[in-house]
Design a protein around this motif. Structure first.
Motif, mmCIF file in Angstrom:
data_model
loop_
_atom_site.group_PDB
_atom_site.id
_atom_site.type_symbol
_atom_site.label_atom_id
_atom_site.label_comp_id
_atom_site.label_asym_id
_atom_site.label_seq_id
_atom_site.Cartn_x
_atom_site.Cartn_y
_atom_site.Cartn_z
ATOM 1 N N CYS A 1 0.951 -1.182 -0.034
ATOM 2 C CA CYS A 1 -0.177 -0.064 0.178
ATOM 3 C C CYS A 1 0.845 1.161 0.048
ATOM 4 O O CYS A 1 1.887 1.278 0.515
ATOM 5 C CB CYS A 1 -0.942 0.110 1.231
ATOM 6 N N PHE B 1 -3.782 7.015 5.799
ATOM 7 C CA PHE B 1 -4.722 6.054 4.729
ATOM 8 C C PHE B 1 -3.834 5.156 4.061
ATOM 9 O O PHE B 1 -2.983 5.539 3.361
ATOM 10 C CB PHE B 1 -5.593 7.098 4.083
ATOM 11 N N HIS C 1 -3.313 2.927 1.038
ATOM 12 C CA HIS C 1 -4.142 2.795 -0.353
ATOM 13 C C HIS C 1 -3.864 1.734 -0.961
ATOM 14 O O HIS C 1 -2.709 1.427 -1.400
ATOM 15 C CB HIS C 1 -3.992 3.938 -1.314
ATOM 16 N N GLU D 1 -8.853 1.500 0.915
ATOM 17 C CA GLU D 1 -8.000 2.132 1.970
ATOM 18 C C GLU D 1 -8.425 1.756 3.500
ATOM 19 O O GLU D 1 -9.444 1.623 3.800
ATOM 20 C CB GLU D 1 -8.126 3.741 1.763
#
Ligand SMILES: NC(=O)NCCC(=O)O
Ligand SMILES: NC(=O)NCCC(=O)O
Lengths: 406, 406
Positions: A50, A61, A63, A117
């Motif tokens: 991520c 966050f 992602h 997310e």
């Protein structure tokens, strides 16, 4: 299915950061241990492929790209901060459960149309800084960033300064972007699911809350030489407010609850009549009108108590939200996921506030609850069974996949 | 007559050490500012020709030789430590008033047969370390030195270690030596003398006291998710004890008083039902039997409250002494001194505890009170008029001279 053993390992690993002798966790928002927890989380997210972004409120966050990465994400998340004598699961299960969903999707080579997310929201607990959930609140447009930055802890340190100090004041603007859906896995923090033997709870609503701060002022004087009738004892007034708050909650039971959690008399010396007292009070109810009635009773009661005790007072409401109905389609997605796995389930109202309560204002939202042992939370002895964590994360994954589209 | 202007200057000078913005003093026992105050006092005593000795409890004695220096001394004294939000006069007037007596005797070239000593007793206030007057207590044989050393402050620091840290653990054995008489000048700390317009108070008794520490244990849990009937709220129990203590004092008014000065709930977080609470309570009455009845009522009440709230508790009496009758001859010496100057006076009972209350056990003792503005003490706004200080010190000098013999 997610990998239950890996999820449990991660929970135990995170639990060591700020771990207490009694097996709980003390990882208050924006302390050095919160920073450590955030860094561990970041490294795990990056290892799972991520990209991690941090916004100006310190919300993180992670992602996972979607097949069409221009589509708005499905966000799954909760918080890594804890109470001063908190447990290892409150919030953490929701963050690491969401991370486990991503890890499992990677293992299973499942791609989703929408990006997914994993969110870690800043200062959910509201213990170090009131209000609770202040950063998902800013994300949802309920609070301004400046209001949030200006929150003070007991030592007079602002949330904004502490965010900067631990290096998590990011540069991504807070919110203001479309979110396709939001799901949050959390422990129930109450006794219902365990007592009734359910595997998971389908959360249909969050109850409304009103939080207050009261400062009472009397007159400090000598405990041995000040005749009883001449006293203006701020602690006596505070004690009566504790009793009042309890009485109001009891009168609205079984649904209503009310609590005084914090009380500081001044100068807090054995042989001095307290001249001042600071305290908090909070009321919760799933029905807005009843919560409003509690507010009226409370204000009237405080006025009477202060008057009778010769005290002046300052009463501020510091946190309020109406009862939150979650999105029916998201609630159904959670229910379908539970049924897919054959988990026993019931509908339930969230007694605590959750970041989901603010996210519900800007995107279709719902929650999954797991039972917790004896209904205990906000306690170092907070505990869950590994199976419950697995069930919850499986439901979270399937609800998310339905929205993120395979 | 003493030099009122010099006394007042010294009071103001000492008041700067630990001085607060509101004009009060924060010079808690055995802190760095207490050390500073002690050093200033020592330098003043030496400048007045005294030899200063420090005993193993940190009690300081400034010795002014008598014509027959082998005779036991007349001790005049009080304490330099203050409450966290204390005034400039509580205790300090008694120490510096006694020093002023010595300075004036020097000016007037008056010699006494018995030596005169000015005493500064350690930790009189009982705020940082309970019990109050612990060091005059050791001097009088009421407590052992080891008991006193082991007292803990809120940060877990012992009295013994702190005494050593500030360099005032002397090597003179504590007490165990004959004292010819003891006189203590003090502000009344209550409203009677000022309200009735008297110049000085002739203190005939000290009222009895009982101090307690209570630790209540309930069960910490989530404020939003724990139904009212399932709660074991330690703060609710503590609040009821505050009300109980107040009720007991009121029922024994006008003579009886009772106070909860300190209350700390844990974890003291807004949205956590407090699982524990620590509090103090104290009762005072000039009649021993009534004080005993207060004790019985209190213990019974705490038991009932804990039971009703599902709490366990630990209740310790940490300080007790019976009402103290002062020595009739010393009381008369004080009265004669007041009459000598034509000061208006009345007999009065000490509402506070004083080092005199322990000294009375080992030597003929009495006290002189001055009025204080609005009866306020244990408050930064504590105040007296310079004339009152002068009157009190004049009476102290003449009472002392009667015993020390010119
Ligand atoms: N989940 C949780 O404990 N949130 C803290 C805010 C609240 O007390 O409801
Ligand atoms: N004088 C004085 O305030 N002494 C402290 C002990 C007490 O509270 O009575």
């Amino acid at each position: 299915r997610i990998n239950g053993a890996r999820l449990w390992d991660s929970l135990m690993e995170m639990g060591k950061i700020g771990g207490t002798p009694k097996g709980g966790c003390k990882r208050l928002a924006l302390t050095d241990v919160d920073k450590q927890g955030r860094e561990l989380f970041k490294s795990w997210c990056e290892a799972a492929g991520c990209t991690v972004k941090v916004d100006e409120m310190g919300n993180m966050f992670a992602h996972r790209a979607g097949e069409d990465d221009s589509l708005p994400p499905v966000i799954l998340g909760s918080h890594l901060d804890t109470q001063p004598t908190g447990g290892k699961f409150d919030g953490v299960l929701g963050v690491l459960g969401a991370l486990e969903v991503v890890r499992s999707l990677n293992d299973l080579r499942i791609k989703t149309r929408h990006p997914i997310e994993v969110a870690n929201w800043t200062n959910e607990e509201g213990s170090r800084y009131a209000p609770a959930m202040v950063s998902s609140g800013v994300f949802a447009g309920v609070y301004t960033k400046d209001f949030a930055y200006s929150r003070l802890d007991q030592d007079g340190k602002t949330l904004g300064d502490e965010l900067e100090r631990i290096g998590f004041k990011g540069d991504v603007p807070v919110g203001g972007r479309p979110v396709h859906a939001y799901f949050e896995l959390h422990i129930e923090q109450g006794p219902i699911l365990e007592a009734e033997g359910y595997d998971v709870g389908i959360v249909t609503h969050g109850q409304g809350q009103r939080w207050y701060e009261i400062r009472l002022t009397g007159y400090e004087s000598h405990a041995g030489c000040t005749p009883m009738p001449r006293r203006k004892d701020a602690l006596l007034g505070a004690a009566r407010i504790v009793e009042l708050v309890n009485r109001i909650g009891l009168s609205k039971a079984p649904l209503g609850v009310s609590t005084v959690g914090m009380l500081n008399p001044y100068p807090n010396s054995r042989n001095v009549i307290p001249g001042e007292a600071f305290m908090t009070a909070e009321f919760r109810h799933p029905i807005g009108e009843t919560l409003d009635a509690m507010d009226v009773e409370f204000r009237k009661g405080v006025e009477e108590i202060a008057k009778a005790g010769g005290l002046t007072y300052d009463l501020k409401e510091v946190f309020y939200y109406e009862p939150v109905p979650f999105d029916p389609a998201c609630v159904e997605a959670v229910r379908r996921a539970a049924e897919h796995f054959g988990y026993s389930h019931r509908d339930i109202v969230a007694g605590a506030g959750h970041d989901a309560c603010y996210m519900a204002r800007i995107t279709p939202t719902s929650m999954v609850f797991t039972p917790c042992v004896d209904g205990v939370s906000h306690n170092e002895l907070e505990d869950i069974k590994p199976d419950w964590a697995t069930y919850g994360a499986n439901v979270l994954m399937h609800a998310a996949l339905e929205k993120a589209e395979i």
